[in-house]
Motif scaffolding. Structure first.
Motif, short mmCIF file in Angstrom:
data_model
loop_
_atom_site.label_atom_id
_atom_site.label_comp_id
_atom_site.label_asym_id
_atom_site.label_seq_id
_atom_site.Cartn_x
_atom_site.Cartn_y
_atom_site.Cartn_z
N VAL A 19 45.14 33.20 48.28
CA VAL A 19 45.16 33.98 47.05
C VAL A 19 46.58 34.50 46.77
CG1 VAL A 19 44.63 36.30 47.94
CG2 VAL A 19 43.82 35.65 45.70
N GLN A 38 44.92 30.68 37.77
CA GLN A 38 43.96 31.76 37.53
C GLN A 38 42.61 31.42 38.13
OE1 GLN A 38 44.09 32.27 33.24
NE2 GLN A 38 45.28 34.17 33.43
N CYS A 41 42.83 31.74 41.91
CA CYS A 41 42.77 33.15 42.28
C CYS A 41 41.35 33.68 42.20
CB CYS A 41 43.67 33.98 41.36
SG CYS A 41 45.43 33.75 41.62
N SER A 42 40.67 33.32 41.12
CA SER A 42 39.30 33.76 40.92
C SER A 42 38.41 33.31 42.07
CB SER A 42 38.76 33.23 39.60
OG SER A 42 37.41 33.59 39.42
N LEU A 45 39.39 35.20 45.35
CA LEU A 45 39.01 36.61 45.28
C LEU A 45 37.51 36.78 45.49
CD1 LEU A 45 41.26 37.81 42.32
CD2 LEU A 45 41.37 38.65 44.67
N LYS A 46 36.74 35.87 44.95
CA LYS A 46 35.29 35.94 45.15
C LYS A 46 34.94 35.74 46.62
CE LYS A 46 33.50 34.82 40.56
NZ LYS A 46 34.65 35.42 39.89
N LEU A 88 45.91 37.97 35.80
CA LEU A 88 44.60 37.51 36.25
C LEU A 88 43.61 37.57 35.09
CD1 LEU A 88 44.36 39.42 39.66
CD2 LEU A 88 45.03 37.03 39.30
N ASP A 91 37.46 38.77 34.93
CA ASP A 91 36.57 38.87 36.08
C ASP A 91 37.35 39.06 37.38
OD1 ASP A 91 34.26 38.67 34.59
OD2 ASP A 91 34.12 36.50 34.77
N SER A 92 38.51 38.43 37.48
CA SER A 92 39.33 38.59 38.68
C SER A 92 39.86 40.01 38.80
CB SER A 92 40.49 37.59 38.66
OG SER A 92 40.03 36.27 38.82
N ASP A 95 37.22 42.00 40.26
CA ASP A 95 37.09 41.70 41.69
C ASP A 95 38.18 42.42 42.49
OD1 ASP A 95 34.83 40.15 41.42
OD2 ASP A 95 35.92 38.24 41.34
#
Length: 337
Positions: A19, A38, A41-42, A45-46, A88, A91-92, A95
């Motif tokens: 990440v 992006q 990253c998403s 991060l999840k 980001l 949603d990110s 998170d």
């Protein structure tokens, strides 16, 4: 936690590094390339979020959380995420807030490793969050993360000791309603959460605070005016602040008198919560006493018609009657023969 059961699942350390690499690449990417990073990253991060809080199938595992946290600290991952927060996707960002919040709550031997890391290694994280309202796309997320941080007294103290704190008296007047409202929530929490700390801060920064709060209470914006009056009232009601020299200054009394005279009954009631301390204080400054005596008859007329029974606020009617009695006991103004 299905990703942990892939043939070659990434370790917590590898996820953090992944990440970090993706978020750094956002700096120099545009268009489709930026969307690619992006998305990466998403995804990572999840995965970090699942390690921290689990999912519908798997509970979080303490050893995995420990590995994840240590890698986050050692690589300054929180700093990188906050620095690149505006790049980001929505949603990110949420998170990041959840990950940050969970790490803050993580306790080891009655200590918070994340708080220690921020204060001792990366206070720049707090400084970036303090500037959050200046970037409207991340203002609300930054505000939530900052409020999670200031629950810890040592971080609240750091913020109050930094010049960036005073910017919140400007942020609450930003034309974007959501940002202004969120900034006021943050300002409120900074000045009410750790009461003894705030009392010491106000004693040391009284003049600057009063100048700023008085400006807000004279705002042409009704919401700003009412919120600031309510904030001052809440601060004053704290036992550590009830002997404040605020009540010795004629300028402050005049501003509260204007609020009592406002056409809004709600504002009048908020103003009354402050005004009553000017009247009830046993030893008044001469300037304050002169104003009270000069306006004695006006105050009597006002409070006799101050209809507040319908508001059903505990003890409000009794307080009004008590204050009216105290006003009636004021000396009469000396009349020139």
């Amino acid at each position: 936690m299905s990703f942990l059961f892939k043939r070659n699942p990434k370790t917590p350390q590898e996820i953090v590094r992944a990440v970090n690499e993706s978020v750094i690449k956002l700096d120099s990417s545009v268009g489709d390339s930026q969307k690619k990073y992006q998305d990466e990253c998403s995804r990572y991060l999840k995965q970090m979020k699942v390690i921290l809080i689990g999912d519908d199938e798997n509970a979080p595992q303490p050893d995995q959380i420990s590995y994840l946290a240590q890698e986050i600290y050692s690589t300054d991952s929180l700093y990188l995420l906050i620095y690149h927060l505006k790049k980001l996707d929505f949603d990110s960002r949420k998170d990041v807030q959840l990950i940050f919040s969970n790490l803050l709550r993580r306790q080891l031997a009655n200590k918070s490793p994340t708080v220690d890391y921020i204060i001792n290694s990366k206070p720049e994280i707090i400084l970036m969050l303090l500037k959050g309202p200046e970037t409207h796309s991340i203002g609300l997320i930054s505000g939530q993360i900052l409020r999670d941080c200031l629950k810890f007294e040592i971080i609240n103290k750091f913020i109050l000791g930094n010049s960036l704190f005073w910017n919140f008296f400007k942020y609450v007047q930003i034309p974007i309603f959501e940002i202004a409202t969120d900034s006021f929530i943050t300002l409120h929490d900074l000045l009410t959460t750790h009461r003894k700390l705030v009392s010491e801060f106000l004693n040391n920064n009284y003049d600057q605070f009063v100048i700023n709060i008085n400006k807000l209470m004279q705002s042409s914006n009704y919401v700003t005016k009412r919120q600031s009056v309510r904030l001052l009232s809440e601060i004053i009601l704290q036992k550590y602040n009830q002997n404040s020299k605020y009540f010795d200054e004629a300028t402050n009394l005049k501003i509260i008198m204007l609020i009592l005279n406002d056409k809004s009954k709600n504002l009048q009631i908020e103003g009354f919560q402050i005004f009553k301390f000017f009247i009830a204080k046993p030893k008044k400054s001469q300037k304050v006493l002169d104003i009270l005596v000069k306006n004695k008859e006006n105050f009597i007329a006002f409070f006799k018609g101050f209809d507040i029974e319908s508001y059903q606020i505990p003890n409000l009617v009794e307080e009004r009657d008590y204050i009216l009695g105290k006003i009636q006991q004021l000396p009469d103004i000396e009349r020139i023969q």
